[in-house]
Scaffold this motif. Structure first.
Motif: not given
Length: 167
Positions: A6, A9-10, A29
């Motif tokens: 996560e 991905e951010i 997300v």
């Protein structure tokens, strides 16, 4: 620093477009806004996120065009500190926009900006070449930027339109 999927991905989303609102990032997300805010704050504090620069194509702004030069530098490293001491002296110059330790023929790669070629030549001869441990330099002048930091600065359609000659 080990990041979870996560967090990565951010980072990828912010790298693509740092102007997105945290609400949008949270939806992308599939997490809470609070989680995105906390993740971004943590990554900023840990210096994983260093800055949020705008990429400006100055060649399109009349009167603001700068000459960009890439300078390859050979250095004799100092015992105990290697290249770091020389690199620190170089990156403190205001003209220097980037500096990298490289493998290969040259030790350091520097990018500088100036208003004229003469200004860049003076930087090399008066500032860079006079630093102890700098053995040699090779200067390359940038003629045109096509892509920078993953962003295409001028698409083919813009170029084609300017190349059309009226009868």
């Amino acid at each position: 620093m080990k990041l979870n999927n996560e967090e990565i991905e951010i980072l990828l989303i912010l790298e693509e477009n740092h102007k997105l609102h945290v609400d949008q990032i949270a939806k992308m997300v599939n997490t809470s806004v609070e989680n995105v805010e906390n993740t971004i704050k943590k990554l900023e504090e840990e210096k994983v996120i260093v800055s949020y620069p705008a990429l400006i194509n100055w060649s399109k702004v009349e009167g603001k065009e700068n000459i960009v030069a890439m300078i390859d530098v050979n250095v004799t490293p100092k015992r105990g500190v290697g290249f770091d001491e020389v690199a620190e002296r170089i990156y403190r110059f205001s003209e220097v926009t980037s500096l990298y330790l490289m493998s290969g023929t040259y030790d350091l790669s520097i990018t500088i900006e100036g208003r004229t070629m003469t200004e860049i030549a003076k930087f090399v001869s008066n500032k860079l070449s006079t630093i102890d441990n700098v053995v040699s330099t090779t200067t390359h002048f940038m003629l045109k930027r096509y892509k920078h930091d993953g962003v295409i600065l001028e698409d083919k359609e813009d170029t084609d339109r300017r190349m059309v000659v009226s009868p």
